[in-house]
Design a protein around this motif. Sequence first.
Motif, mmCIF file in Angstrom:
data_model
loop_
_atom_site.group_PDB
_atom_site.id
_atom_site.type_symbol
_atom_site.label_atom_id
_atom_site.label_comp_id
_atom_site.label_asym_id
_atom_site.label_seq_id
_atom_site.Cartn_x
_atom_site.Cartn_y
_atom_site.Cartn_z
ATOM 1 N N VAL A 190 13.957 -6.373 -14.287
ATOM 2 C CA VAL A 190 12.750 -5.718 -13.778
ATOM 3 C C VAL A 190 12.143 -4.949 -14.943
ATOM 4 O O VAL A 190 12.805 -4.096 -15.558
ATOM 5 C CB VAL A 190 13.052 -4.788 -12.593
ATOM 6 N N PHE A 191 10.867 -5.267 -15.257
ATOM 7 C CA PHE A 191 10.206 -4.733 -16.444
ATOM 8 C C PHE A 191 8.907 -4.041 -16.058
ATOM 9 O O PHE A 191 8.227 -4.459 -15.118
ATOM 10 C CB PHE A 191 9.832 -5.867 -17.409
ATOM 11 N N LEU A 192 8.555 -2.992 -16.796
ATOM 12 C CA LEU A 192 7.192 -2.493 -16.749
ATOM 13 C C LEU A 192 6.299 -3.467 -17.514
ATOM 14 O O LEU A 192 6.669 -3.960 -18.591
ATOM 15 C CB LEU A 192 7.112 -1.105 -17.381
ATOM 16 N N ALA A 193 5.131 -3.740 -16.955
ATOM 17 C CA ALA A 193 4.237 -4.728 -17.566
ATOM 18 C C ALA A 193 3.912 -4.375 -19.014
ATOM 19 O O ALA A 193 3.833 -5.266 -19.877
ATOM 20 C CB ALA A 193 2.956 -4.841 -16.745
ATOM 21 N N ASP A 194 3.738 -3.092 -19.298
ATOM 22 C CA ASP A 194 3.360 -2.680 -20.656
ATOM 23 C C ASP A 194 4.455 -2.917 -21.687
ATOM 24 O O ASP A 194 4.201 -2.855 -22.894
ATOM 25 C CB ASP A 194 2.948 -1.212 -20.664
ATOM 26 N N ASP A 195 5.681 -3.158 -21.217
ATOM 27 C CA ASP A 195 6.784 -3.380 -22.140
ATOM 28 C C ASP A 195 6.954 -4.845 -22.540
ATOM 29 O O ASP A 195 7.810 -5.163 -23.379
ATOM 30 C CB ASP A 195 8.093 -2.857 -21.541
ATOM 31 N N LEU A 196 6.162 -5.733 -21.940
ATOM 32 C CA LEU A 196 6.215 -7.147 -22.256
ATOM 33 C C LEU A 196 4.933 -7.564 -22.964
ATOM 34 O O LEU A 196 3.893 -6.917 -22.807
ATOM 35 C CB LEU A 196 6.387 -7.975 -20.973
ATOM 36 N N VAL A 221 7.874 -8.124 -12.803
ATOM 37 C CA VAL A 221 7.034 -7.356 -13.721
ATOM 38 C C VAL A 221 6.196 -6.404 -12.871
ATOM 39 O O VAL A 221 5.475 -6.834 -11.967
ATOM 40 C CB VAL A 221 6.127 -8.275 -14.556
ATOM 41 N N VAL A 222 6.289 -5.105 -13.151
ATOM 42 C CA VAL A 222 5.713 -4.082 -12.280
ATOM 43 C C VAL A 222 4.759 -3.205 -13.078
ATOM 44 O O VAL A 222 5.036 -2.845 -14.229
ATOM 45 C CB VAL A 222 6.831 -3.215 -11.653
ATOM 46 N N ARG A 223 3.641 -2.854 -12.444
ATOM 47 C CA ARG A 223 2.680 -1.933 -13.063
ATOM 48 C C ARG A 223 2.076 -1.051 -11.973
ATOM 49 O O ARG A 223 2.044 -1.418 -10.800
ATOM 50 C CB ARG A 223 1.581 -2.708 -13.804
ATOM 51 N N ARG A 224 1.591 0.121 -12.371
ATOM 52 C CA ARG A 224 0.853 0.968 -11.439
ATOM 53 C C ARG A 224 -0.419 0.244 -11.027
ATOM 54 O O ARG A 224 -1.111 -0.354 -11.857
ATOM 55 C CB ARG A 224 0.508 2.303 -12.099
ATOM 56 N N ALA A 258 -4.291 -0.321 -9.553
ATOM 57 C CA ALA A 258 -5.619 0.295 -9.454
ATOM 58 C C ALA A 258 -6.291 -0.064 -8.136
ATOM 59 O O ALA A 258 -7.438 0.330 -7.903
ATOM 60 C CB ALA A 258 -6.485 -0.167 -10.621
ATOM 61 N N ARG A 259 -5.600 -0.777 -7.264
ATOM 62 C CA ARG A 259 -6.172 -1.222 -5.995
ATOM 63 C C ARG A 259 -6.075 -0.125 -4.946
ATOM 64 O O ARG A 259 -5.058 0.573 -4.858
ATOM 65 C CB ARG A 259 -5.463 -2.480 -5.497
ATOM 66 N N ALA A 260 -7.098 0.010 -4.143
ATOM 67 C CA ALA A 260 -7.113 1.027 -3.088
ATOM 68 C C ALA A 260 -5.997 0.753 -2.085
ATOM 69 O O ALA A 260 -5.814 -0.389 -1.636
ATOM 70 C CB ALA A 260 -8.464 1.022 -2.381
ATOM 71 N N GLY A 261 -5.247 1.790 -1.742
ATOM 72 C CA GLY A 261 -4.202 1.672 -0.742
ATOM 73 C C GLY A 261 -2.949 0.974 -1.217
ATOM 74 O O GLY A 261 -2.058 0.680 -0.411
ATOM 75 N N VAL A 262 -2.853 0.679 -2.514
ATOM 76 C CA VAL A 262 -1.699 -0.016 -3.082
ATOM 77 C C VAL A 262 -1.084 0.855 -4.173
ATOM 78 O O VAL A 262 -1.799 1.479 -4.957
ATOM 79 C CB VAL A 262 -2.107 -1.386 -3.656
ATOM 80 N N ASP A 263 0.246 0.916 -4.217
ATOM 81 C CA ASP A 263 0.928 1.738 -5.211
ATOM 82 C C ASP A 263 1.198 0.987 -6.516
ATOM 83 O O ASP A 263 0.929 1.496 -7.600
ATOM 84 C CB ASP A 263 2.253 2.256 -4.635
ATOM 85 N N VAL A 264 1.768 -0.202 -6.393
ATOM 86 C CA VAL A 264 2.126 -0.954 -7.597
ATOM 87 C C VAL A 264 1.788 -2.427 -7.414
ATOM 88 O O VAL A 264 1.727 -2.944 -6.293
ATOM 89 C CB VAL A 264 3.636 -0.814 -7.944
ATOM 90 N N ASP A 265 1.566 -3.098 -8.541
ATOM 91 C CA ASP A 265 1.400 -4.546 -8.565
ATOM 92 C C ASP A 265 2.707 -5.159 -9.052
ATOM 93 O O ASP A 265 3.354 -4.630 -9.977
ATOM 94 C CB ASP A 265 0.274 -4.957 -9.507
ATOM 95 N N TYR A 266 3.076 -6.293 -8.463
ATOM 96 C CA TYR A 266 4.350 -6.957 -8.756
ATOM 97 C C TYR A 266 4.097 -8.425 -9.027
ATOM 98 O O TYR A 266 3.541 -9.138 -8.181
ATOM 99 C CB TYR A 266 5.296 -6.764 -7.566
ATOM 100 N N VAL A 297 5.614 5.902 -8.455
ATOM 101 C CA VAL A 297 5.370 6.322 -7.077
ATOM 102 C C VAL A 297 6.196 7.572 -6.813
ATOM 103 O O VAL A 297 7.415 7.553 -7.033
ATOM 104 C CB VAL A 297 5.763 5.212 -6.075
ATOM 105 N N PRO A 298 5.580 8.662 -6.341
ATOM 106 C CA PRO A 298 6.362 9.862 -6.041
ATOM 107 C C PRO A 298 7.135 9.702 -4.733
ATOM 108 O O PRO A 298 6.633 9.107 -3.773
ATOM 109 C CB PRO A 298 5.294 10.962 -5.916
ATOM 110 N N ALA A 299 8.343 10.222 -4.715
ATOM 111 C CA ALA A 299 9.118 10.222 -3.471
ATOM 112 C C ALA A 299 8.484 11.187 -2.482
ATOM 113 O O ALA A 299 7.924 12.221 -2.866
ATOM 114 C CB ALA A 299 10.562 10.617 -3.759
#
Length: 351
Positions: free
Chosen positions: A19-25, A63-66, A68-76, A111-113
């Motif tokens: 599992v990677f942050l998108a910016d790290d690839l 591959v996960v990133r924060r 920018a979509r309304a109502g969505v936390d992360v893109d996968y 994402v904050p707990a």
Amino acid sequence: MSEGIPCAWMRGGTSKGGVFLADDLPADPGERNRVLLRVMGSPDPRQIDGMGGADPLASKVAVVRRSARAGVDVDYLFLQVFVDEAIVSDSQNCGNMLAAVGPFAIDRGLVPATGGETRVAIFMENTGQVAVATVQTPGGRPRYDGTARIDGVPGTAAPILLEFRDTAGSSCGALLPTGHAVDVIEGVRCTLIDNGMPCIVIAAADVGATGYEDRDTLDGMAGLKARIEAIRLAAGPLMKLGDVAEKSVPKIMLVAPPRHGGAVTVRSFIPKRAHASVGVLGAVSVATACLVPGSPAAHVAEVPAGNPKTLSVEHPTGEMSCVLTLDGEGQVATAALLRTARLLMEGRVFA
């Protein structure tokens, strides 16, 4: 990349991978895929020179990133790294690795707990759909230990509830991409269906199987595998997937009557090797096929009354229960499943 790439190695459901942050690839998909083949050690049946587990279920990447979509936390973005071919495919979702995305996003501060439980809205880039994962977060961190059990994974872990909405036609444009409950391909009655995972659902008996074989037996049935691969290749264009010779979809699902009190028995191919269990979204698509009148799945299934319907999909290592809620027209509106995940390692991987 001599300095290494930050990543977490995680089990999600009955799958495992990086599992990677998108910016790290690398941003360029070709370079990214080259790096991931090196990371996994592909192509090589043993993946001896990489992190892969010599099995499609253990050669996966999220591959996960924060978002920018309304109502969505992360893109996968899910990537299937083939074991013995130099292929990295983004042509499908993976609902098992999806279970790892919520905890990873919380751990990495995306994402904050929010108290004892945290809901993470996840945009699945492969198909443009949204899922919501409910993660236990006592003390503000994801909890991995717990009492939830899923078949195909030893022991217990914290539960992660996955809710899917609007998954019908996610890859093929329609729940039944040909508009038919049954299509005859290579002389075999098939249901071509996509409720989150493009699948070809066939009665096991129609291709010379019982539907109760174990994984090794199925993988040794060369004649069966050649026959269902011919069906898969012919079905690809009909499902609006084009030439699928080097794609991981559609999946083949062989169905039979249940033996252990469930709704249906399935043996899945992913797509050229038998699955040890069944994929999350594959199970959703098979359960949905059980509700399609006249389909091979409906013919063998035992479907409960009422709404919502809990359909237990029996597979080689147990069962997976899909909770399907129907709308006013009797169509599947939402699906929910219980999964678990575990953080195995954090660090840097080298390519």
